[in-house]
Design a protein around this motif. Structure first.
Motif, PDB file in Angstrom:
ATOM      1  N   GLY A 110      53.543  38.314  51.142  1.00  0.00           N
ATOM      2  CA  GLY A 110      52.952  39.453  52.022  1.00  0.00           C
ATOM      3  C   GLY A 110      52.337  40.451  51.207  1.00  0.00           C
ATOM      4  N   ALA A 111      52.666  40.716  50.090  1.00  0.00           N
ATOM      5  CA  ALA A 111      51.907  41.884  49.508  1.00  0.00           C
ATOM      6  C   ALA A 111      50.822  41.215  48.515  1.00  0.00           C
ATOM      7  N   VAL A 112      51.001  40.036  48.058  1.00  0.00           N
ATOM      8  CA  VAL A 112      49.864  39.462  46.993  1.00  0.00           C
ATOM      9  C   VAL A 112      48.588  39.241  47.931  1.00  0.00           C
ATOM     10  N   LEU A 113      48.573  38.467  48.929  1.00  0.00           N
ATOM     11  CA  LEU A 113      47.368  38.072  49.576  1.00  0.00           C
ATOM     12  C   LEU A 113      46.754  39.066  50.375  1.00  0.00           C
ATOM     13  N   PRO A 114      47.328  40.134  50.939  1.00  0.00           N
ATOM     14  CA  PRO A 114      46.499  41.128  51.633  1.00  0.00           C
ATOM     15  C   PRO A 114      46.013  42.263  50.406  1.00  0.00           C
ATOM     16  N   ILE A 115      46.734  42.292  49.233  1.00  0.00           N
ATOM     17  CA  ILE A 115      46.234  43.481  48.613  1.00  0.00           C
ATOM     18  C   ILE A 115      45.201  42.904  47.565  1.00  0.00           C
ATOM     19  N   ALA A 116      45.371  41.583  47.279  1.00  0.00           N
ATOM     20  CA  ALA A 116      44.108  40.925  46.532  1.00  0.00           C
ATOM     21  C   ALA A 116      42.790  41.119  47.335  1.00  0.00           C
ATOM     22  N   LEU A 117      42.697  41.064  48.315  1.00  0.00           N
ATOM     23  CA  LEU A 117      41.433  41.194  49.320  1.00  0.00           C
ATOM     24  C   LEU A 117      41.153  42.676  49.181  1.00  0.00           C
ATOM     25  N   VAL A 118      42.310  43.535  49.446  1.00  0.00           N
ATOM     26  CA  VAL A 118      41.733  44.975  49.259  1.00  0.00           C
ATOM     27  C   VAL A 118      41.221  45.409  47.851  1.00  0.00           C
ATOM     28  N   ILE A 119      41.766  44.972  46.759  1.00  0.00           N
ATOM     29  CA  ILE A 119      41.411  45.181  45.244  1.00  0.00           C
ATOM     30  C   ILE A 119      39.905  44.841  45.308  1.00  0.00           C
ATOM     31  N   ILE A 120      39.667  43.440  45.676  1.00  0.00           N
ATOM     32  CA  ILE A 120      38.342  42.966  45.675  1.00  0.00           C
ATOM     33  C   ILE A 120      37.353  43.926  46.476  1.00  0.00           C
ATOM     34  N   ALA A 121      37.953  44.172  47.873  1.00  0.00           N
ATOM     35  CA  ALA A 121      36.971  45.050  48.495  1.00  0.00           C
ATOM     36  C   ALA A 121      36.679  46.530  47.780  1.00  0.00           C
ATOM     37  N   ASP A 122      37.555  47.037  47.021  1.00  0.00           N
ATOM     38  CA  ASP A 122      37.521  48.263  46.289  1.00  0.00           C
ATOM     39  C   ASP A 122      36.544  47.989  45.091  1.00  0.00           C
ATOM     40  N   LEU A 123      36.478  46.946  44.498  1.00  0.00           N
ATOM     41  CA  LEU A 123      35.523  46.705  43.447  1.00  0.00           C
ATOM     42  C   LEU A 123      34.119  46.497  43.531  1.00  0.00           C
ATOM     43  N   TYR A 124      33.898  45.978  44.889  1.00  0.00           N
ATOM     44  CA  TYR A 124      32.316  45.569  45.140  1.00  0.00           C
ATOM     45  C   TYR A 124      31.982  46.257  46.445  1.00  0.00           C
ATOM     46  N   PRO A 125      30.907  46.834  46.224  1.00  0.00           N
ATOM     47  CA  PRO A 125      30.253  47.315  47.487  1.00  0.00           C
ATOM     48  C   PRO A 125      29.933  46.271  48.554  1.00  0.00           C
ATOM     49  N   VAL A 126      29.919  46.589  49.869  1.00  0.00           N
ATOM     50  CA  VAL A 126      29.945  45.711  50.807  1.00  0.00           C
ATOM     51  C   VAL A 126      28.679  44.614  50.868  1.00  0.00           C
ATOM     52  N   GLU A 127      27.589  45.176  50.151  1.00  0.00           N
ATOM     53  CA  GLU A 127      26.357  44.109  50.233  1.00  0.00           C
ATOM     54  C   GLU A 127      26.891  43.019  49.142  1.00  0.00           C
ATOM     55  N   GLN A 128      27.449  43.398  48.174  1.00  0.00           N
ATOM     56  CA  GLN A 128      27.757  42.277  47.131  1.00  0.00           C
ATOM     57  C   GLN A 128      28.844  41.174  47.591  1.00  0.00           C
ATOM     58  N   ARG A 129      29.909  42.121  48.462  1.00  0.00           N
ATOM     59  CA  ARG A 129      31.173  41.336  49.131  1.00  0.00           C
ATOM     60  C   ARG A 129      30.402  40.129  50.043  1.00  0.00           C
ATOM     61  N   LEU A 130      29.540  40.537  50.746  1.00  0.00           N
ATOM     62  CA  LEU A 130      29.146  39.807  51.642  1.00  0.00           C
ATOM     63  C   LEU A 130      28.153  38.443  51.058  1.00  0.00           C
ATOM     64  N   ARG A 131      27.678  38.502  50.015  1.00  0.00           N
ATOM     65  CA  ARG A 131      27.147  37.544  48.984  1.00  0.00           C
ATOM     66  C   ARG A 131      27.930  36.866  48.451  1.00  0.00           C
ATOM     67  N   ILE A 132      29.166  37.215  48.026  1.00  0.00           N
ATOM     68  CA  ILE A 132      29.979  36.206  47.177  1.00  0.00           C
ATOM     69  C   ILE A 132      31.231  36.127  47.839  1.00  0.00           C
ATOM     70  N   GLN A 133      31.204  36.337  49.183  1.00  0.00           N
ATOM     71  CA  GLN A 133      32.713  36.201  49.878  1.00  0.00           C
ATOM     72  C   GLN A 133      32.977  34.541  49.933  1.00  0.00           C
ATOM     73  N   GLY A 134      31.986  33.555  49.877  1.00  0.00           N
ATOM     74  CA  GLY A 134      32.180  32.433  50.095  1.00  0.00           C
ATOM     75  C   GLY A 134      33.046  32.051  48.965  1.00  0.00           C
ATOM     76  N   ILE A 135      32.997  32.728  47.595  1.00  0.00           N
ATOM     77  CA  ILE A 135      33.774  32.123  46.637  1.00  0.00           C
ATOM     78  C   ILE A 135      35.311  32.622  46.948  1.00  0.00           C
ATOM     79  N   PHE A 136      35.497  33.607  47.516  1.00  0.00           N
ATOM     80  CA  PHE A 136      37.036  33.959  47.855  1.00  0.00           C
ATOM     81  C   PHE A 136      37.638  33.109  49.055  1.00  0.00           C
ATOM     82  N   SER A 137      36.509  32.595  50.178  1.00  0.00           N
ATOM     83  CA  SER A 137      36.904  31.698  50.931  1.00  0.00           C
ATOM     84  C   SER A 137      37.410  30.555  50.506  1.00  0.00           C
ATOM     85  N   GLY A 138      36.724  29.985  49.226  1.00  0.00           N
ATOM     86  CA  GLY A 138      36.715  28.761  48.569  1.00  0.00           C
ATOM     87  C   GLY A 138      38.144  28.676  47.874  1.00  0.00           C
ATOM     88  N   VAL A 139      38.938  29.913  47.875  1.00  0.00           N
ATOM     89  CA  VAL A 139      40.253  29.871  47.181  1.00  0.00           C
ATOM     90  C   VAL A 139      41.153  29.035  48.243  1.00  0.00           C
TER      91      VAL A 139
END
Length: 514
Positions: A112-141
């Motif tokens: 319950g900590a690992v999954l949501p916080i991993a997504l939050v860390i990624i959101a902090d690292l990338y601006p929304v424009e980049q996240r929208l372009r590479i989100q498929g990689i995260f969904s591929g997990v």
């Protein structure tokens, strides 16, 4: 700059590794359960190996998300993944099914900590424009975990030991932990004041009671029984108390003002409807392929692959389309595709081919990629960084609660339709038709052995009708989601819907990789 980019990529890989471990664990355990039961006994606790993990995961997700906002992503993520690793080792050392259930509960807390916080860390690292372009990689997990998990679980159970399913989390988890510790620098937490322990306790209690009601309802206890009514009453009372406490607390655990933003409101309600329709329906697709069409268990499992692969494709396409057209057109298109996929499933005949199911699942996968991904990113982008953890967790929490409710509701409808159909056919002489208590009886070799040819065909037709009813329920939930998106999702570009702080907070400066 090059070093910063490299570190950011390394942190992303570590966060995705943690996500992968939490996602794969569930699918790998499923295929190894016959071996686990054979080794430990305790068949009566079989379902609780899954239920204990899911219960803890759902309850803890919003709690850890909010704590990450208050105390920092790094501290909460490391606490969660180390807890998950430790609980995994305990699972591998289990000497009885009772111990395994307890340790799976502990493991779910870490998940319950690992999954949501991993997504939050990624959101902090990338601006929304980049996240929208590479989100498929995260969904591929998720897709990769769904494919590799069952194969790995079966291989280890057959050629090594089921215990290695849990022990393998240790080295991989420690690698992810070391990378985050060394390369990720979290900004100073902006926590002020005291924690809303009353709100946390009431929300956790309400979620736990609801999950128990959904897990036991129709199985351990009848839906129309004093026990079920009692659980429902306790749940309602805890929800009322939670709302009153949060409204009176100066620093609430869950600020209800979040839902005044239509992006948050639509993303939360849309996530719930996606869970109630898509995730619950996926449970019954293999049953249709194996029990109605009459294929092998392997083919039934493969039927989910088009869904997972097309989900990844839909996520990639959806992110890029959202940058051009905004959230509403993309989520509308996704809901239309989901409706089309469910309509196809609801029209499948018992004589349908496996390829027909594959095609429907591919359509559903693209629709899921266009909607689930955009709901998540839109909610993260609608709030400042200090609220991104709870926004992400609300999305995951609502989807999981929707899934639990959907599975229970569709399961009850399936059993009801199947039982009614079998009563109608019960007078057939010599058919050997059983009394229906669980739709999985369609795959029970002992039940099949007592059926005549006519009885088997009657059973197959009845099962098809029951499954069609579950797909119609899924279609109804998706149509509600379509109306929600069309009527309430704000128009405009992605940048227009971000708060003033939100765009500045979306870059690598908020979660430094260095």
């Amino acid at each position: 700059m090059g070093t910063l980019v490299t570190r950011r990529v390394v942190v992303t890989i570590a966060a995705m590794l943690g996500m992968f471990l939490a996602a794969m664990d569930q699918t790998a355990v499923g295929t190894a359960m016959p071996s686990i039961t054979g080794a430990l006994g305790g068949l009566a606790l079989y379902s609780w190996v899954f239920a204990a993990y899911q219960l803890a995961f759902v309850v803890m997700t919003p709690i850890f998300g909010r704590l990450a906002d208050l105390y920092g992503r790094k501290r909460i993520y490391l606490t969660g993944i180390l807890w998950f690793i430790g609980a995994s080792v305990l699972c591998g050392l289990s000497r009885s099914m009772g111990e395994l259930v307890v340790f799976r509960l502990l493991q779910g807390i870490g998940g319950g900590a690992v999954l949501p916080i991993a997504l939050v860390i990624i959101a902090d690292l990338y601006p929304v424009e980049q996240r929208l372009r590479i989100q498929g990689i995260f969904s591929g997990v998720w897709g990769l975990a769904a494919i590799i998990g069952p194969l790995l679980g079966g291989f280890l159970a057959d050629h090594a030991s089921w215990r290695w399913i849990f022990f393998l989390n240790l080295p991989a988890g420690l690698v992810a932990t070391a990378i985050i510790m060394i390369t990720f620098t979290d900004p100073a937490a902006r926590h002020a004041g005291r924690i809303d322990y009353a709100g946390i306790g009431l929300l956790a209690g309400a979620a736990a009671v609801l999950m128990l009601l959904l897990l036991w309802g129709g199985q351990a206890i009848p839906w129309w029984s004093p026990a079920a009514a009692g659980l429902a009453a306790v749940f309602a009372a805890l929800v009322v108390l939670f709302i009153r406490v949060e409204q009176r607390t100066p620093q609430p655990f869950l600020p209800f003002s979040l839902f005044a933003d239509r992006v948050i409101a639509v993303g939360s309600a849309g996530g719930f409807l996606l869970g109630a329709s898509m995730f619950s329906a996926v449970v019954y697709i293999p049953l249709f392929v194996q029990g109605v069409i009459g294929t092998s268990a392997t083919t039934a499992g493969i039927a989910l692959m088009p869904f997972m692969l097309c989900w990844t494709f839909g996520s990639i396409a959806g992110g890029r389309l959202a940058l051009r057209w905004g959230y509403r057109p993309v989520t509308t298109a996704g809901m239309i595709l989901l409706a089309a996929g469910f309509a196809r499933l609801a029209r499948l005949e018992p004589q349908a081919l496996v390829q027909d199911v594959f095609a429907s699942m591919a359509v559903l996968g693209v629709g899921m990629g266009l909607t689930a991904t955009i709901f998540m990113i839109s909610m993260q982008n609608a709030v400042p960084r200090t609220m991104r953890g709870i926004a992400t967790s609300i999305n995951i929490f609502s989807r999981n609660i929707g899934s639990a409710i959907g599975v229970s509701l569709q399961g009850a409808v399936l059993v009801g339709v199947l039982a009614a159909r079998m009563r109608t056919l019960g007078g057939a002489p010599g058919a050997g038709l059983p009394r229906i208590t669980d739709p999985q009886m369609a795959l029970d070799a002992a039940v099949q052995a007592h059926l005549t040819r006519a009885g088997h065909e009657a059973f197959r037709q009845a099962l098809a009708q029951g499954l069609h009813a579950t797909f119609v329920l899924g279609l109804g939930a998706v149509l509600l989601g379509l109306a929600l998106v069309v009527l309430y999702m704000p128009g405009g570009s992605v940048l227009d819907l971000a708060p003033a702080e939100g765009m500045a907070a979306g870059g690598a400066g908020d979660g430094e990789a260095g």
